[in-house]
Every structure is written in structure tokens, then in C-alpha cells.
Motif scaffolding. Structure first.
Motif, PDB file in Angstrom:
ATOM      1  N   VAL A 195       0.900  -1.245   0.054  1.00  0.00           N
ATOM      2  CA  VAL A 195       0.035  -0.085  -0.004  1.00  0.00           C
ATOM      3  C   VAL A 195       0.859   1.188  -0.028  1.00  0.00           C
ATOM      4  CG1 VAL A 195      -1.516   1.451   1.298  1.00  0.00           C
ATOM      5  CG2 VAL A 195      -1.895  -1.050   0.915  1.00  0.00           C
ATOM      6  N   LEU A 196       1.841   1.147   0.828  1.00  0.00           N
ATOM      7  CA  LEU A 196       2.908   2.530   0.803  1.00  0.00           C
ATOM      8  C   LEU A 196       3.215   2.639  -0.677  1.00  0.00           C
ATOM      9  CD1 LEU A 196       4.456   4.668   2.000  1.00  0.00           C
ATOM     10  CD2 LEU A 196       6.077   2.919   2.940  1.00  0.00           C
ATOM     11  N   GLY A 197       4.097   1.555  -1.176  1.00  0.00           N
ATOM     12  CA  GLY A 197       4.456   1.750  -2.463  1.00  0.00           C
ATOM     13  C   GLY A 197       3.492   2.324  -3.560  1.00  0.00           C
ATOM     14  N   TYR A 198       2.250   1.911  -3.313  1.00  0.00           N
ATOM     15  CA  TYR A 198       1.264   2.291  -4.204  1.00  0.00           C
ATOM     16  C   TYR A 198       0.899   3.727  -4.268  1.00  0.00           C
ATOM     17  CZ  TYR A 198      -3.323   2.555  -6.627  1.00  0.00           C
ATOM     18  OH  TYR A 198      -4.167   2.924  -7.533  1.00  0.00           O
ATOM     19  N   VAL A 199       0.280   3.938  -2.997  1.00  0.00           N
ATOM     20  CA  VAL A 199      -0.066   5.425  -2.591  1.00  0.00           C
ATOM     21  C   VAL A 199       1.243   6.325  -2.797  1.00  0.00           C
ATOM     22  CG1 VAL A 199      -1.909   4.673  -1.561  1.00  0.00           C
ATOM     23  CG2 VAL A 199      -0.006   5.296  -0.193  1.00  0.00           C
ATOM     24  N   THR A 200       2.156   6.300  -2.736  1.00  0.00           N
ATOM     25  CA  THR A 200       3.457   7.014  -2.920  1.00  0.00           C
ATOM     26  C   THR A 200       3.222   7.699  -4.098  1.00  0.00           C
ATOM     27  OG1 THR A 200       4.923   5.924  -1.428  1.00  0.00           O
ATOM     28  CG2 THR A 200       5.782   7.371  -3.198  1.00  0.00           C
ATOM     29  N   GLU A 201       2.695   7.170  -5.009  1.00  0.00           N
ATOM     30  CA  GLU A 201       2.283   7.837  -6.369  1.00  0.00           C
ATOM     31  C   GLU A 201       1.333   8.316  -6.326  1.00  0.00           C
ATOM     32  OE1 GLU A 201       5.264   7.656  -8.594  1.00  0.00           O
ATOM     33  OE2 GLU A 201       6.247   6.353  -7.367  1.00  0.00           O
ATOM     34  N   GLY A 202       1.061   9.190  -7.346  1.00  0.00           N
ATOM     35  CA  GLY A 202      -0.419  10.033  -7.471  1.00  0.00           C
ATOM     36  C   GLY A 202      -0.665  10.389  -9.042  1.00  0.00           C
ATOM     37  N   PRO A 203      -1.896  10.243  -9.150  1.00  0.00           N
ATOM     38  CA  PRO A 203      -2.396  10.558 -10.600  1.00  0.00           C
ATOM     39  C   PRO A 203      -2.571  11.862 -10.865  1.00  0.00           C
ATOM     40  CG  PRO A 203      -4.192   9.962  -9.415  1.00  0.00           C
ATOM     41  CD  PRO A 203      -3.059   9.789  -8.515  1.00  0.00           C
ATOM     42  N   GLY A 204      -2.480  12.579 -12.136  1.00  0.00           N
ATOM     43  CA  GLY A 204      -2.595  13.852 -12.320  1.00  0.00           C
ATOM     44  C   GLY A 204      -2.367  14.257 -13.717  1.00  0.00           C
ATOM     45  N   LEU A 205      -2.775  15.255 -13.943  1.00  0.00           N
ATOM     46  CA  LEU A 205      -2.676  15.836 -15.542  1.00  0.00           C
ATOM     47  C   LEU A 205      -2.158  17.406 -15.421  1.00  0.00           C
ATOM     48  CD1 LEU A 205      -3.661  15.394 -18.645  1.00  0.00           C
ATOM     49  CD2 LEU A 205      -5.311  17.186 -18.097  1.00  0.00           C
ATOM     50  N   SER A 206      -1.039  17.583 -16.024  1.00  0.00           N
ATOM     51  CA  SER A 206      -0.375  18.959 -16.308  1.00  0.00           C
ATOM     52  C   SER A 206      -0.392  19.262 -17.348  1.00  0.00           C
ATOM     53  CB  SER A 206       1.020  18.999 -15.726  1.00  0.00           C
ATOM     54  OG  SER A 206       1.588  17.965 -16.178  1.00  0.00           O
ATOM     55  N   ALA A 207      -0.478  20.581 -17.927  1.00  0.00           N
ATOM     56  CA  ALA A 207      -0.540  21.349 -19.218  1.00  0.00           C
ATOM     57  C   ALA A 207       0.586  22.472 -19.425  1.00  0.00           C
ATOM     58  CB  ALA A 207      -1.989  21.780 -19.471  1.00  0.00           C
ATOM     59  N   TYR A 208       0.926  22.551 -20.400  1.00  0.00           N
ATOM     60  CA  TYR A 208       2.132  23.207 -20.691  1.00  0.00           C
ATOM     61  C   TYR A 208       1.966  24.140 -22.163  1.00  0.00           C
ATOM     62  CZ  TYR A 208       3.950  20.607 -17.007  1.00  0.00           C
ATOM     63  OH  TYR A 208       4.150  19.401 -15.794  1.00  0.00           O
ATOM     64  N   ALA A 209       2.477  25.327 -22.245  1.00  0.00           N
ATOM     65  CA  ALA A 209       2.747  25.705 -23.392  1.00  0.00           C
ATOM     66  C   ALA A 209       4.170  26.265 -23.721  1.00  0.00           C
ATOM     67  CB  ALA A 209       1.908  27.367 -23.425  1.00  0.00           C
ATOM     68  N   LEU A 210       4.525  26.171 -24.906  1.00  0.00           N
ATOM     69  CA  LEU A 210       6.012  26.417 -25.340  1.00  0.00           C
ATOM     70  C   LEU A 210       5.920  27.656 -26.201  1.00  0.00           C
ATOM     71  CD1 LEU A 210       9.051  25.370 -25.239  1.00  0.00           C
ATOM     72  CD2 LEU A 210       8.316  24.357 -27.700  1.00  0.00           C
ATOM     73  N   ALA A 211       6.799  28.972 -25.483  1.00  0.00           N
ATOM     74  CA  ALA A 211       6.735  30.058 -26.236  1.00  0.00           C
ATOM     75  C   ALA A 211       8.445  30.558 -26.147  1.00  0.00           C
ATOM     76  CB  ALA A 211       5.872  31.320 -25.322  1.00  0.00           C
ATOM     77  N   ASP A 212       8.923  30.977 -27.182  1.00  0.00           N
ATOM     78  CA  ASP A 212      10.373  31.158 -27.348  1.00  0.00           C
ATOM     79  C   ASP A 212      11.161  30.245 -26.895  1.00  0.00           C
ATOM     80  OD1 ASP A 212       9.480  33.513 -29.051  1.00  0.00           O
ATOM     81  OD2 ASP A 212       9.274  34.602 -27.039  1.00  0.00           O
ATOM     82  N   GLY A 213      10.959  28.918 -26.680  1.00  0.00           N
ATOM     83  CA  GLY A 213      11.678  27.942 -26.325  1.00  0.00           C
ATOM     84  C   GLY A 213      11.684  27.704 -24.804  1.00  0.00           C
ATOM     85  N   THR A 214      10.636  28.505 -24.219  1.00  0.00           N
ATOM     86  CA  THR A 214      10.680  28.112 -22.842  1.00  0.00           C
ATOM     87  C   THR A 214       9.272  27.519 -22.478  1.00  0.00           C
ATOM     88  OG1 THR A 214      11.902  30.171 -22.166  1.00  0.00           O
ATOM     89  CG2 THR A 214      10.377  29.480 -20.591  1.00  0.00           C
ATOM     90  N   PRO A 215       9.289  26.493 -21.764  1.00  0.00           N
ATOM     91  CA  PRO A 215       7.891  25.816 -21.523  1.00  0.00           C
ATOM     92  C   PRO A 215       7.267  26.501 -20.313  1.00  0.00           C
ATOM     93  CG  PRO A 215       9.668  24.416 -20.513  1.00  0.00           C
ATOM     94  CD  PRO A 215      10.443  25.663 -21.302  1.00  0.00           C
ATOM     95  N   PHE A 216       6.028  26.660 -20.384  1.00  0.00           N
ATOM     96  CA  PHE A 216       5.232  27.259 -19.074  1.00  0.00           C
ATOM     97  C   PHE A 216       4.159  26.252 -18.517  1.00  0.00           C
ATOM     98  CE2 PHE A 216       6.829  30.802 -21.638  1.00  0.00           C
ATOM     99  CZ  PHE A 216       7.027  31.806 -20.718  1.00  0.00           C
ATOM    100  N   LEU A 217       3.990  26.265 -17.293  1.00  0.00           N
ATOM    101  CA  LEU A 217       2.994  25.550 -16.743  1.00  0.00           C
ATOM    102  C   LEU A 217       1.594  26.237 -16.896  1.00  0.00           C
ATOM    103  CD1 LEU A 217       2.123  23.030 -14.928  1.00  0.00           C
ATOM    104  CD2 LEU A 217       2.577  24.395 -12.889  1.00  0.00           C
ATOM    105  N   THR A 218       0.652  25.666 -17.338  1.00  0.00           N
ATOM    106  CA  THR A 218      -0.487  26.441 -17.428  1.00  0.00           C
ATOM    107  C   THR A 218      -1.771  25.890 -16.623  1.00  0.00           C
ATOM    108  OG1 THR A 218      -1.172  25.171 -19.493  1.00  0.00           O
ATOM    109  CG2 THR A 218       0.120  27.095 -19.876  1.00  0.00           C
TER     110      THR A 218
END
Length: 245
Positions: free
Chosen positions: A177-200
């Protein structure tokens, strides 16, 4: 089949029209929330994350694969896992089918996990998926977004009564259980502008339901989700395991 109110077609049509008004209100509210998501401030990603891919080590900017937008699903597959999380696997079924359509709108979709890349690619082959999958071994990428937890942070949960769902899912992934819940699900989104990634944008928990297409369909089936509180994910299996348990 439980008892349910039975009526005439005329009664159905009248009730359906009343419900349609509320459904349209919800749709308009959803459109408003989508606009507000897109208006969130962008945060430049300043850390130099490295990702192991089937084509070698890449930076976050390189994961955009020539497009200006990137969606990353944080798939629960830790280094100790023998197989990917069944719930994340059900989500990946939906993601894989939609990746080609997202590309048509300048969006690259990938999955990211902490297990070694060879293990991820072998599991992808088993599941029949084709989306890019990257490994963050040695990187704080998941931790920095809140999708990796320490034993100290999890202690209050671990010292309580462990839900049946977590126990079953831990067993299904070949860890405790510890090994399992150490990880977490999620979704992250990013934009790329002038070579720089931005978290959105970042979301988790029920914010992931748009990627769980079966729930939207079950909500429209006569019996709904048929889930008791606390047992919401006990019924989910990997798509090649239904009928085997």
C-alpha cells in the motif's frame, strides 16, 4: 433490476425537457470554467528536468515534439510496481484514442511515470497503446507538481483503516500500500513560447474524470455508476482482465 417509476411517453418527454434546461445550464457553466482555465497565469518552468524516452534523454521543451502545447498525464507506475495502476490504465485507454485528434489541434499528449523506461514500454505493448511514454527516474518532476508523496506525509493515512480499493490496487500493481499510494495521478498542461515551457494548468482526483470517458457514459445509462461510497474504483480492471476475476 430495482423498482423505478414507470410513466407514459408524454410524461417522459415533459420531464426530459425540464432536465434539458439544467443540462444546458451546466454546459454553459462548463464553457465558462474552460475559459477561466485558459486565463490562468502561465508559470515558466525553470528547473532543467530530464526525461528518459524510447529515443533517448529529452528535456521538457523537447517533449512538445514540434507543437506549442503539451498535456502530460502522470501515470501511477512507480519504480517498485510490476504493472501499471489499473485506474490509470483505464484512463490511458481514453488518452491513447484521443492523441491523434489532439495533434490536429497543435497539442502533444504523453504519459509520464517514475518506473524505468523499459518497464513502461513493455507495459505499453501489453496494453496496445501508442502514445509517447517517458520515465522521470532521478527527476523531481512528479514531486514538484504534487504527484509524489513521502512516507512521512502519508503516515496519517497509513495509520488509519486502509480502504479496500487501495489494498486491491496495490496488489494489482505488485507492490504494498505504501508503495502504491506514494505515487499520485494527475494531469498537467504546458505551453511553449520562445523555447521556454510554461506550466498552465494542473488537476487531479475528480478533475481527471473528463479522461475517464466511461463515467460520462455510465452517468447516462439507466443504473448510473452503481458505486457505493468508498468503493468507487473497486470494479475497474485493465481492459485485458475483465472476465478473469
Amino acid at each position: 433490476m430495482p423498482e423505478h417509476r414507470v410513466g407514459t411517453r408524454e410524461e417522459f418527454e415533459a420531464a426530459r425537457q425540464e432536465l434539458l434546461v439544467e443540462e444546458k445550464q451546466l454546459t454553459r457553466r462548463s464553457d465558462e470554467l474552460a475559459r477561466k482555465r485558459q486565463e490562468l497565469p502561465w508559470v515558466p518552468v525553470e528547473r532543467d528536468y530530464g526525461f528518459e524516452t524510447e529515443h533517448g534523454t529529452k528535456s521538457l521543451a523537447e517533449l512538445f515534439d514540434g507543437r506549442s502545447q503539451l498535456l502530460v498525464y502522470h501515470f501511477m507506475f512507480g519504480p517498485q510496481y510490476e504493472a501499471g495502476c489499473p485506474v490509470c490504465s483505464s484512463i490511458a485507454d481514453t488518452l491513447d484514442a484521443n492523441a491523434v485528434h489532439l495533434k490536429a489541434r497543435d497539442v502533444t499528449l504523453i504519459c509520464s511515470s517514475r518506473a524505468p523506461i523499459d518497464k513502461l514500454l513493455a507495459y505499453r505493448e501489453r496494453m496496445g497503446w501508442s502514445f509517447p511514454w517517458v520515465s522521470t527516474v532521478g527527476s523531481d518532476f512528479h514531486r514538484d507538481l504534487g504527484f509524489l508523496h513521502t512516507e512521512e506525509e502519508l503516515r496519517p493515512f497509513l495509520e488509519g483503516e486502509i480502504p479496500a480499493a487501495e489494498s486491491r490496487l496495490a496488489e494489482a500493481t505488485g507492490t504494498d500500500v505504501l508503495g502504491y499510494v506514494t505515487e499520485g495521478p494527475g494531469l498537467s498542461a504546458y505551453a511553449l513560447a520562445d523555447g521556454t515551457p510554461f506550466l498552465t494548468y494542473v488537476t487531479t482526483a475528480r478533475g481527471l474524470e473528463p479522461a475517464m470517458a466511461y463515467y460520462g457514459l455510465l452517468d447516462r445509462a439507466p443504473m448510473g455508476r452503481q458505486e457505493e461510497e468508498g468503493e468507487e474504483i473497486l470494479w475497474l480492471r485493465r481492459h485485458d482482465e475483465y472476465g478473469t476475476t
